[in-house]
Enzyme design. Structure first.
Site, PDB file in Angstrom:
ATOM      1  N   PRO A  25     -19.372 -12.111  15.485  1.00 33.30           N
ATOM      2  CA  PRO A  25     -18.553 -13.083  16.214  1.00 33.30           C
ATOM      3  C   PRO A  25     -18.608 -14.422  15.480  1.00 33.30           C
ATOM      4  O   PRO A  25     -19.697 -14.890  15.129  1.00 33.30           O
ATOM      5  CB  PRO A  25     -19.271 -13.197  17.569  1.00 33.30           C
ATOM      6  CG  PRO A  25     -20.690 -12.801  17.300  1.00 33.30           C
ATOM      7  CD  PRO A  25     -20.657 -11.845  16.135  1.00 33.30           C
ATOM      8  N   MET A  26     -17.463 -15.019  15.224  1.00 33.50           N
ATOM      9  CA  MET A  26     -17.425 -16.332  14.549  1.00 33.50           C
ATOM     10  C   MET A  26     -16.280 -17.149  15.132  1.00 33.50           C
ATOM     11  O   MET A  26     -15.111 -16.724  15.071  1.00 33.50           O
ATOM     12  CB  MET A  26     -17.221 -16.162  13.040  1.00 33.50           C
ATOM     13  CG  MET A  26     -18.414 -15.580  12.309  1.00 33.50           C
ATOM     14  SD  MET A  26     -18.045 -15.252  10.577  1.00 33.50           S
ATOM     15  CE  MET A  26     -16.981 -13.828  10.703  1.00 33.50           C
ATOM     16  N   GLN A  80     -17.497 -11.468  23.329  1.00 35.39           N
ATOM     17  CA  GLN A  80     -18.717 -12.259  23.522  1.00 35.39           C
ATOM     18  C   GLN A  80     -18.429 -13.457  24.427  1.00 35.39           C
ATOM     19  O   GLN A  80     -17.577 -14.291  24.122  1.00 35.39           O
ATOM     20  CB  GLN A  80     -19.263 -12.768  22.182  1.00 35.39           C
ATOM     21  CG  GLN A  80     -20.631 -13.419  22.347  1.00 35.39           C
ATOM     22  CD  GLN A  80     -21.117 -14.141  21.109  1.00 35.39           C
ATOM     23  OE1 GLN A  80     -20.491 -15.103  20.660  1.00 35.39           O
ATOM     24  NE2 GLN A  80     -22.217 -13.680  20.528  1.00 35.39           N
ATOM     25  N   CYS A 116     -26.394 -18.902  19.691  1.00 37.25           N
ATOM     26  CA  CYS A 116     -25.686 -20.092  19.201  1.00 37.25           C
ATOM     27  C   CYS A 116     -26.592 -21.317  19.267  1.00 37.25           C
ATOM     28  O   CYS A 116     -27.173 -21.620  20.306  1.00 37.25           O
ATOM     29  CB  CYS A 116     -24.422 -20.338  20.029  1.00 37.25           C
ATOM     30  SG  CYS A 116     -23.500 -21.751  19.427  1.00 37.25           S
ATOM     31  N   LYS A 156     -26.850 -10.845  21.230  1.00 35.67           N
ATOM     32  CA  LYS A 156     -26.988 -11.313  19.846  1.00 35.67           C
ATOM     33  C   LYS A 156     -27.897 -12.540  19.874  1.00 35.67           C
ATOM     34  O   LYS A 156     -27.629 -13.496  20.585  1.00 35.67           O
ATOM     35  CB  LYS A 156     -25.623 -11.650  19.266  1.00 35.67           C
ATOM     36  CG  LYS A 156     -25.696 -12.123  17.828  1.00 35.67           C
ATOM     37  CD  LYS A 156     -24.335 -12.126  17.173  1.00 35.67           C
ATOM     38  CE  LYS A 156     -24.401 -12.686  15.772  1.00 35.67           C
ATOM     39  NZ  LYS A 156     -24.596 -14.142  15.742  1.00 35.67           N
ATOM     40  N   ASN A 217     -28.571  -8.989  10.961  1.00 36.93           N
ATOM     41  CA  ASN A 217     -27.444  -9.866  10.601  1.00 36.93           C
ATOM     42  C   ASN A 217     -27.962 -11.093   9.849  1.00 36.93           C
ATOM     43  O   ASN A 217     -28.984 -11.658  10.203  1.00 36.93           O
ATOM     44  CB  ASN A 217     -26.703 -10.296  11.883  1.00 36.93           C
ATOM     45  CG  ASN A 217     -25.792 -11.496  11.668  1.00 36.93           C
ATOM     46  OD1 ASN A 217     -26.028 -12.564  12.224  1.00 36.93           O
ATOM     47  ND2 ASN A 217     -24.767 -11.339  10.863  1.00 36.93           N
ATOM     48  N   ARG A 242     -19.777 -14.104   7.380  1.00 36.70           N
ATOM     49  CA  ARG A 242     -19.002 -14.863   6.398  1.00 36.70           C
ATOM     50  C   ARG A 242     -18.483 -14.009   5.252  1.00 36.70           C
ATOM     51  O   ARG A 242     -17.381 -14.260   4.751  1.00 36.70           O
ATOM     52  CB  ARG A 242     -19.856 -16.026   5.879  1.00 36.70           C
ATOM     53  CG  ARG A 242     -20.113 -17.087   6.955  1.00 36.70           C
ATOM     54  CD  ARG A 242     -21.240 -18.009   6.575  1.00 36.70           C
ATOM     55  NE  ARG A 242     -22.518 -17.296   6.542  1.00 36.70           N
ATOM     56  CZ  ARG A 242     -23.654 -17.788   6.097  1.00 36.70           C
ATOM     57  NH1 ARG A 242     -23.689 -19.018   5.621  1.00 36.70           N
ATOM     58  NH2 ARG A 242     -24.763 -17.077   6.113  1.00 36.70           N
TER      59      ARG A 242
HETATM   60  C1  LIG Z   1     -17.936 -20.493  11.492  1.00 38.73           C
HETATM   61  C2  LIG Z   1     -18.971 -19.689  12.237  1.00 38.73           C
HETATM   62  C3  LIG Z   1     -18.821 -19.480  13.599  1.00 38.73           C
HETATM   63  C4  LIG Z   1     -19.776 -18.728  14.321  1.00 38.73           C
HETATM   64  N1  LIG Z   1     -19.558 -18.468  15.638  1.00 38.73           N
HETATM   65  C5  LIG Z   1     -20.411 -17.641  16.316  1.00 38.73           C
HETATM   66  C6  LIG Z   1     -20.128 -17.205  17.639  1.00 38.73           C
HETATM   67  O1  LIG Z   1     -19.072 -17.521  18.214  1.00 38.73           O
HETATM   68  N2  LIG Z   1     -21.051 -16.411  18.263  1.00 38.73           N
HETATM   69  C7  LIG Z   1     -22.206 -16.007  17.642  1.00 38.73           C
HETATM   70  O2  LIG Z   1     -23.004 -15.287  18.246  1.00 38.73           O
HETATM   71  N3  LIG Z   1     -22.472 -16.364  16.368  1.00 38.73           N
HETATM   72  C8  LIG Z   1     -21.600 -17.149  15.698  1.00 38.73           C
HETATM   73  N4  LIG Z   1     -21.833 -17.438  14.381  1.00 38.73           N
HETATM   74  C9  LIG Z   1     -22.985 -16.818  13.702  1.00 38.73           C
HETATM   75  C10 LIG Z   1     -22.544 -15.487  13.048  1.00 38.73           C
HETATM   76  O3  LIG Z   1     -22.184 -14.523  14.021  1.00 38.73           O
HETATM   77  C11 LIG Z   1     -23.686 -14.902  12.190  1.00 38.73           C
HETATM   78  O4  LIG Z   1     -24.807 -14.695  13.000  1.00 38.73           O
HETATM   79  C12 LIG Z   1     -24.065 -15.804  11.021  1.00 38.73           C
HETATM   80  O5  LIG Z   1     -22.907 -16.305  10.360  1.00 38.73           O
HETATM   81  C13 LIG Z   1     -24.950 -15.085  10.012  1.00 38.73           C
HETATM   82  O6  LIG Z   1     -24.258 -13.980   9.467  1.00 38.73           O
HETATM   83  P1  LIG Z   1     -23.581 -14.034   7.981  1.00 38.73           P
HETATM   84  O7  LIG Z   1     -24.628 -14.565   7.043  1.00 38.73           O
HETATM   85  O8  LIG Z   1     -23.192 -12.624   7.702  1.00 38.73           O
HETATM   86  O9  LIG Z   1     -22.415 -14.975   8.079  1.00 38.73           O
HETATM   87  C14 LIG Z   1     -20.905 -18.203  13.657  1.00 38.73           C
HETATM   88  C15 LIG Z   1     -21.045 -18.415  12.283  1.00 38.73           C
HETATM   89  C16 LIG Z   1     -20.084 -19.140  11.568  1.00 38.73           C
HETATM   90  C17 LIG Z   1     -20.253 -19.310  10.072  1.00 38.73           C
END
Ligand SMILES: Cc1cc2nc3c(=O)[nH]c(=O)nc-3n(C[C@H](O)[C@H](O)[C@H](O)COP(=O)(O)O)c2cc1C
Length: 343
Positions: A25-26, A80, A116, A156, A217, A242
């Protein structure tokens, strides 16, 4: 006779496949256009929507139907919700399931955001601040299971406020006892944001301590990283954030390499970026266009030999047409970036 689409929707929820690959989720990134793009390369096993405020959803916030949209694969997309209290989150889940059922669709999963660390969310009692109280977090999981019978419920999380294996294990066991179907762990502490590398030994500890699947993750960028999460740290599967924005074909590349380590694929970089612009235009309301395009290209420009300048031009663009013009102009200047062999 049921249409093919309805038949797929009414199929029972599938358990997680072995070694699942998931999209994280992002905010501003995990929307339908990104899922459509990933699907066009072959898809992944679970998608997550960006976090949506449960209270906002219950109050009919104008864009929430786009945030909770689970197409094109509702049966494998978890929504989420975030919030600071059990009741509104459970009420949002019940309402969403009711809406989906009435529309002949389904809800592929619900996720509780315990990770978060954005100050606004955390200070208001949402996100990672749930990790201060395992009992309350377990009550939320139990309430979601009751509000949405039959829908897989995940949580998460980050590691919380301080590095304590015992506290983390107690927290995860409480979620398991409350009925969580699986847990996703991003092994960084609350204050670490994206700094340092993850403390993956905590994923290993949780994987040993609970009986439900644990998904790792954080910073997974290729087939080697995917394998390491499972083979070295005992996770059941992996969630990518990402890297799936940089390379929406990453899940297919990883699957291809699982089958054959020499696997490679030719990717049309320009065409894929243009397809994303078209999907944003088609599937999201216009007030969201520029913010979503900026976020996407912030990462996607990493595929370009000279992407730095384009990235910053796009961050300053005033609309989607301007983003498209800038993106096309880049390839007029650097045509050799149009297609790339990915290995
Ligand atoms: C721009 C952005 C927005 C994110 N929004 C959320 C979100 O809405 N909910 C959540 O649980 N994590 C959020 N995250 C965290 C990601 O889900 C993830 O845990 C984190 O980016 C690490 O994973 P990665 O290294 O593969 O990016 C966000 C991360 C980024 C970069």
């Amino acid at each position: 006779m049921l249409s093919a689409k309805t038949a797929a929707y009414s199929a029972p929820m599938q358990p997680l496949p072995p070694r699942p690959l998931m999209l994280a989720p992002m905010v501003e990134l995990s929307h339908r256009p990104l899922r459509e793009l990933i699907e066009s390369f072959g898809g992944c096993d679970r998608y997550y929507t960006e976090m949506t405020s449960a209270a906002g959803y219950l109050a009919n916030s104008p864009y929430d139907r786009f945030f909770v949209d689970s197409e094109p694969r509702p049966e494998r997309t978890a929504v989420q919700f975030y919030g600071a209290e059990v009741e509104p989150i459970a009420a949002a889940a019940a309402r969403l399931l009711g809406e989906r059922t009435a529309a002949g669709s389904c809800l592929g999963g619900l996720d509780a955001n315990f990770g978060c660390s954005a100050p606004l969310i955390e200070k208001a009692g949402g996100g990672v601040s749930w990790m201060k109280d395992a009992d309350r977090s377990a009550r939320l999981i139990a309430a979601l299971k009751t509000a949405a019978p039959g829908v897989p419920v995940s949580a998460k999380l980050r590691l919380g406020y301080e590095a304590s294996e015992a506290a983390l294990i107690a927290f995860c066991r409480a979620l398991e006892a409350a009925g969580a179907d699986y847990i996703v762990v991003h092994p960084r502490l609350k204050h670490e944001k994206f700094r340092r590398s993850g403390h993956w030994e905590f994923v290993a500890a949780v994987s040993t301590a609970v009986g439900i699947p644990v998904i790792g993750n954080g910073d997974i960028r290729d087939a080697g990283g995917y394998r390491t999460v499972m083979e070295r740290y005992g996770a059941t599967g992996a969630m990518l954030g990402r890297e799936a924005v940089r390379r929406p074909w990453i899940f297919s590349l990883i699957r291809g390499k699982e089958a054959n380590p020499a696997f490679g694929m030719s990717v049309a970089i320009e065409e894929t970026g243009l397809r994303m612009i078209a999907l944003i235009r088609e599937l999201l309301p216009s007030p969201l266009h520029i913010s979503r395009a900026r976020r996407f290209f912030f990462y996607y420009c990493d595929n370009l030999s000279f992407g730095h300048h384009l990235r910053w031009s796009i961050q300053n663009a005033d609309g989607l047409d301007e983003v498209e013009r800038l993106f096309r102009a880049y390839f007029d200047e650097v045509p050799s970036d149009r297609v790339r062999l990915e290995r």
